[in-house]
Write an enzyme that holds these catalytic residues in place. Structure first.
Site, PDB file in Angstrom:
ATOM      1  N   THR A 167      40.918  51.252  45.364  1.00 47.27           N
ATOM      2  CA  THR A 167      41.208  52.517  44.964  1.00 47.27           C
ATOM      3  C   THR A 167      40.534  53.662  45.244  1.00 47.27           C
ATOM      4  O   THR A 167      39.347  53.453  45.598  1.00 47.27           O
ATOM      5  CB  THR A 167      41.166  52.178  43.411  1.00 47.27           C
ATOM      6  OG1 THR A 167      41.394  53.568  42.588  1.00 47.27           O
ATOM      7  CG2 THR A 167      39.855  51.679  42.881  1.00 47.27           C
ATOM      8  N   ASP A 168      40.948  54.929  44.971  1.00 45.39           N
ATOM      9  CA  ASP A 168      40.112  56.080  45.091  1.00 45.39           C
ATOM     10  C   ASP A 168      39.038  56.426  43.997  1.00 45.39           C
ATOM     11  O   ASP A 168      37.887  57.287  44.302  1.00 45.39           O
ATOM     12  CB  ASP A 168      40.923  57.480  45.360  1.00 45.39           C
ATOM     13  CG  ASP A 168      42.079  57.796  44.226  1.00 45.39           C
ATOM     14  OD1 ASP A 168      41.863  56.962  43.144  1.00 45.39           O
ATOM     15  OD2 ASP A 168      42.543  58.900  44.238  1.00 45.39           O
ATOM     16  N   GLU A 169      39.218  55.533  42.909  1.00 45.68           N
ATOM     17  CA  GLU A 169      38.291  55.800  41.958  1.00 45.68           C
ATOM     18  C   GLU A 169      36.859  55.267  42.216  1.00 45.68           C
ATOM     19  O   GLU A 169      36.187  55.775  41.227  1.00 45.68           O
ATOM     20  CB  GLU A 169      39.043  54.959  40.618  1.00 45.68           C
ATOM     21  CG  GLU A 169      40.129  55.566  40.235  1.00 45.68           C
ATOM     22  CD  GLU A 169      41.021  55.319  38.990  1.00 45.68           C
ATOM     23  OE1 GLU A 169      40.127  55.078  37.992  1.00 45.68           O
ATOM     24  OE2 GLU A 169      42.018  55.105  38.824  1.00 45.68           O
ATOM     25  N   TYR A 199      36.213  49.931  35.180  1.00 47.63           N
ATOM     26  CA  TYR A 199      37.283  49.703  36.320  1.00 47.63           C
ATOM     27  C   TYR A 199      36.820  49.909  37.468  1.00 47.63           C
ATOM     28  O   TYR A 199      36.712  49.063  38.473  1.00 47.63           O
ATOM     29  CB  TYR A 199      38.679  50.395  35.801  1.00 47.63           C
ATOM     30  CG  TYR A 199      39.596  50.242  37.157  1.00 47.63           C
ATOM     31  CD1 TYR A 199      40.145  49.205  37.513  1.00 47.63           C
ATOM     32  CD2 TYR A 199      40.086  51.432  37.695  1.00 47.63           C
ATOM     33  CE1 TYR A 199      41.131  48.829  38.587  1.00 47.63           C
ATOM     34  CE2 TYR A 199      41.032  51.480  38.863  1.00 47.63           C
ATOM     35  CZ  TYR A 199      41.381  50.309  39.422  1.00 47.63           C
ATOM     36  OH  TYR A 199      42.235  50.144  40.360  1.00 47.63           O
ATOM     37  N   LYS A 214      35.620  47.571  40.809  1.00 49.27           N
ATOM     38  CA  LYS A 214      36.319  47.901  42.027  1.00 49.27           C
ATOM     39  C   LYS A 214      35.569  47.868  43.143  1.00 49.27           C
ATOM     40  O   LYS A 214      35.674  47.330  44.251  1.00 49.27           O
ATOM     41  CB  LYS A 214      37.634  48.760  42.115  1.00 49.27           C
ATOM     42  CG  LYS A 214      38.773  48.403  41.339  1.00 49.27           C
ATOM     43  CD  LYS A 214      39.574  47.148  41.535  1.00 49.27           C
ATOM     44  CE  LYS A 214      40.174  47.511  43.007  1.00 49.27           C
ATOM     45  NZ  LYS A 214      41.309  46.310  43.378  1.00 49.27           N
TER      46      LYS A 214
END
Ligand code: NAD
Ligand code: TYD
Length: 354
Positions: free
Chosen positions: A132-134, A158, A162
């Site tokens: 993810t970009d997060e 989260y 990741k």
């Protein structure tokens, strides 16, 4: 043969459907069927022998090793994760277990299998990790978008889990030589999206006459990508990505949350006007902000365009129309998800197989 993890979730099920529409190569789909896994998404594949569904935990070493030696996939596509930021704030433990420990165990099993292969198969094998970009943290309004070299600064349980999994995948390449590919994608939307995430939640709440909860001022920005475009990007990376490389995937579609919700309301006003003549936007309600809420995500997806020739097909305008139509056309899917009845698909599926 491909081994997919998490293929009954939102992106995974879209990927499995998309893959089997475009290829004759079978898929073994390993999914634990947590609350986010829904076999009803894959109902159209019920009698399709190219889809082999296995209910199980990716952290189960014996199961994964047995699947690898039985099916001998040429690639593992790792979608499975705990994926909802709000849930990670209320209960981070599952995120650590699945996203970090689970990925670690999957890497160990994958590496042992890869080592057992002959030279030709070994050089062709790929472990594709979907991220993810997060992991990059948050941007101000004027910062340039995230690139593949932006430093990791995850802010939620989260995104931290990741980020940890991405680092493990990287280490298994650098230390053990496992041919890995990592993709970091922006927010997806489209069919089969579980209505705990912004876009599907707003559509189903609007139709049910419920409040549309906007966290804080609603000016947080996300970069939205239609899920089929993500599936195509993953196919491209699997075909032609360089082992050890990471690829940012994004829609070039930065939108503030409030704008997204207003767009959904005006599409619903058009497609399914309320009988009292009022707009769905009257249901918009501002609620307390999410703790640690990232202000802006934006992806620079020029590397994948330059190196692999991928760019998104859908604009936000076309993608959101398709998505709203899909939810209007699938009231039974929504009803089953909301009532929990989708879980009965597990029993039906196994009954059909036995
Ligand atoms: P999702 O929550 O809809 O689905 C996750 C799937 O993984 C479910 O089917 C669930 O049953 C399965 N799963 C969970 N724990 C498991 C375990 N221990 N063993 C086996 N299966 C397990 O998630 P999604 O939105 O489809 O996201 C898929 C991947 O893409 C995730 O890795 C996520 O981090 C990443 N991603 C998602 C988005 C997005 O906008 N949704 C954006 C970028 C990246
Ligand atoms: P979400 O779909 O949970 O994705 P992520 O947090 O992974 O980006 O949320 C998207 C944005 O919408 C995020 O800024 C939080 C916001 N949001 C709301 O304002 N209200 C809601 O009810 C939800 C679920 C999200």
């Amino acid at each position: 043969m491909l081994l997919v993890t998490g293929g009954a979730g939102f992106i995974g099920s879209n990927f499995v459907l998309d893959w089997l529409e475009n290829s004759s190569e079978p898929i073994v789909n390993l999914d634990q069927l947590t609350y986010a896994g829904n076999l009803e998404n894959l109902a159209s594949l019920r009698n399709d022998s190219r889809h082999i569904f296995i209910q199980g935990d990716l952290g189960n070493r014996e199961l994964v090793s047995q699947l690898l030696s039985q099916y001998r996939p040429r690639a593992i596509l790792h979608f499975a994760a705990e994926s909802h930021v709000d849930r990670s704030i209320h209960g981070p433990e599952d995120f650590i277990q699945t996203n970090i420990v689970g990925t670690f165990r999957l890497l160990e099993s994958a590496c042992a299998f890869w080592r057992s292969l002959g030279q030709e198969e070994r050089s062709q094998f790929r472990f594709l990790h979907v991220s993810t970009d997060e992991v990059f943290g948050t941007l101000s309004k004027t910062d340039p978008p995230f690139t593949e070299t932006t430093a990791y600064q995850p802010n939620s349980p989260y995104s931290a889990s990741k980020a940890a999994s991405d680092h493990l995948v990287r280490a298994w390449h650098h230390t053990f030589g496992l041919p890995v590919l990592t993709t970091n994608c922006s927010n997806n939307y489209g069919p089969f999206h579980f209505p705990e995430k912004l876009i599907p939640l707003m559509i189903v709440n609007a139709l049910a006459g419920k409040p549309l909860p906007i966290y804080g001022d609603g000016q947080q920005i996300r970069d939205w990508l239609f899920v089929n475009d993500h599936c195509t990007a993953i196919r491209r990376v699997l075909e032609s990505g360089q082992p050890g490389e990471t690829y940012n995937i994004g829609g070039w579609n930065e939108k503030a949350n409030l704008e997204i919700v207003r767009t959904i309301c005006s599409l619903l006003d058009q497609f399914k006007p309320k009988s009292d003549g009022t707009s769905y936007s009257a249901q918009i309600t501002h609620v307390a902000d999410r703790p640690g809420h990232d202000r802006r995500y934006a992806m620079d997806a020029s590397k994948i365009e330059r190196d692999l020739g991928w760019k998104p097909k859908e604009t936000f305008e076309t993608g959101i129309r398709k998505t709203v139509h899909w939810y209007l056309d699938h009231p039974d899917w929504v009803k089953n998800v909301q009532s929990g009845a989708y879980r009965e698909w597990i029993n039906q599926h196994y009954e059909a197989q036995s």
